[in-house]
Write a protein that holds these residues in place. Structure first.
Motif: not given
Lengths: 237, 254
Positions: B178-187
């Protein structure tokens, strides 16, 4: 006490029902120990999981003289939670609302030489330490019935024997009703005062071997031990 | 920590160097107004500092829009994803909808959102939310599908309820994904934020950059880009701090 009468378990596999256990009967007194052995895939694990309440689809009767929260199961691959520290893994049952106290868990971790690792994570433990932690987690809830599924598989001989000694001592000290599933004939002879040899799947008890001298001083090196191992080997299908 | 700072400093210097070289090359090969289209980093940073009083309110407004929409996307996406991944019956209904909606470029919904929710911040937040939410949901769903049955059995055999299985297994096991996808979501979110701030608003970094383009003030454009970068970097660092705090077990050999 565990009393099983006419137990049958089926799994759904590829749209068809596959019978894993068929009409199995066994009886184990309170504080006694049972080693269950049988060929690969004969339903040993299923039997243990059914007693532990993990399978609801079965027919037959399972009677135990305790409540469900006094039954503890050690899974074959232990099932340690990698995100919890050793302490949090050991006290999982308490966190889930089962009885037991933290002082008891501390004592257990000391007894199993795990206390100094209490803030570490399972990935930082050796195979033997992980097995010990599985044992600590199960005993933390102060069970009356302890179910162990291949508890010492893939350990070296020395570690395995030392852990078997520990389990034997805990069984004697805590007056547990112990049921152990294993492939290891020496293990089943060392820890089972009764030995149930299961048939090929669908499993039923093929032979019941009594092992009254189990747990006595020097049993592992005695002739009786090797006689029980030999008899178990002969009875395996 | 010290090593991390050194690594960041080296990367930052390398980017600045490349930027500077690119700016020299553009000035050398292009002539007329085009030659100043890529100002060097000193000019851009000077503009950022000198115009900070103007940039700051835009930065704050963009940050609020982005944070609110990403937090909502991460909360909704991860909750829906975990339930979809873990509950087989729900997955059978939700997964086809997810496959249908996920590939559609969400920019096509922007006019509809603007009409439905007006020209204010709510529309922009909803748009960024839509861009980010499906990606989080799919990551969370896949992570929940791959949870080891042994972990579930460990909790169930210790008397754990369904809620406790979620609390002790499903949420912690899927948190790294989930946190990894959060990182992608920032971009994705920053790209969506820029698009959402191009029109019908007079505040936000997207608006600031766009209005600077219109008057050919390239140093201000790059000052705005630097502010965007700072916003993204701040959020990436926040996710990293959360990862180190809550997923320590995942970094044991580092």
């Amino acid at each position: 006490m565990i009393e099983i009468t006419g137990l049958s378990v089926e799994y759904e596999s590829g749209g068809e029902n596959e019978k894993v256990i068929s009409g199995l009967n066994l009886s184990l007194d309170k504080g006694d120990s049972l080693g269950v052995i049988g060929p690969n895939g004969c339903g040993k694990t299923t039997l243990l999981h059914t007693i532990a309440g993990l399978h609801e689809n079965y027919s037959g009767l399972i009677q135990v003289d305790t409540t469900e929260d006094r039954i503890a199961l050690i899974l074959q691959d232990i099932g340690l939670l990698p995100w919890k520290t050793i302490w949090k893994n050991a006290t999982l049952g308490l966190d889930l609302g089962r009885q037991g106290d933290e002082c008891g868990v501390e004592d257990l971790l000391h007894e199993l030489d795990l206390y100094s690792y209490r803030d570490s994570y399972p990935a930082q433990l050796s195979g033997g330490q992980k097995r010990k932690l599985g044992l600590a987690r199960a005993l933390a809830v102060d069970p009356e019935i302890l179910l162990m599924d291949e508890p010492f598989v893939s350990l070296d001989e020395f570690t395995r024997e030392s852990l078997q000694d520990k389990v034997l001592k805990l069984w004697q000290d805590r007056k547990l009703t112990l049921t152990l599933v294993t492939h290891d004939m020496e293990e089943v002879a060392f820890l089972g005062r009764n030995i149930a040899v299961l048939s090929q799947a669908p499993a039923s008890v093929k032979t019941w071997i009594e092992n009254p001298k189990m747990g006595t001083e020097g049993f592992r090196r005695s002739e009786e031990f090797y006689r029980v191992v030999k008899k178990t080997r002969q009875e395996l299908p | 920590m010290k090593k991390d700072l050194v690594r960041y400093a080296i990367s930052f210097t390398a980017v600045l160097l490349l930027w500077w070289l690119a700016s020299i090359a553009v000035g050398f090969f292009l002539s007329g107004p085009k030659s100043s289209v890529l100002p060097n980093p000193v000019k851009a940073f000077s503009a950022l500092i000198n115009h900070w009083g103007i940039i700051w309110p835009n930065f704050v407004r963009s940050a609020i829009r982005l944070l609110v929409s990403l937090m909502a996307a991460i909360f909704v996406g991860s909750t829906a994803g975990l339930i979809t991944g873990f509950e087989e019956k729900i997955s059978r209904f939700i997964s086809p909808i997810l496959y249908l909606v996920y590939p559609v470029p969400k920019i096509v919904f922007l006019p509809v959102i603007l009409i439905l929710f007006g020209l204010g911040d709510i529309s922009r937040v909803i748009f960024i939310f839509l861009v980010a939410v499906f990606q989080v949901m799919i990551s969370a769903r896949d992570a929940a599908k791959n949870i080891s049955p042994q972990w579930i059995k460990a909790v169930r055999s210790s008397g754990g309820s369904k809620f406790q299985i979620y609390r002790h297994v499903v949420i912690p096991a899927t948190l790294p994904s989930v946190l990894s996808s959060a990182r992608i979501s920032i971009g994705l979110g920053i790209a969506a934020l820029y698009l959402a701030e191009l029109s019908y608003t007079n505040v936000g970094l997207g608006y600031y950059i766009n209005s600077s383009w219109k008057v050919f003030s390239y140093t201000d454009v790059f000052a705005g880009i630097l502010a965007f970068a700072a916003l993204g970097l701040g959020l990436y660092l926040l996710v990293e701090v959360l990862e180190k705090a809550f997923c320590r077990w995942n970094y044991l050999d580092q």
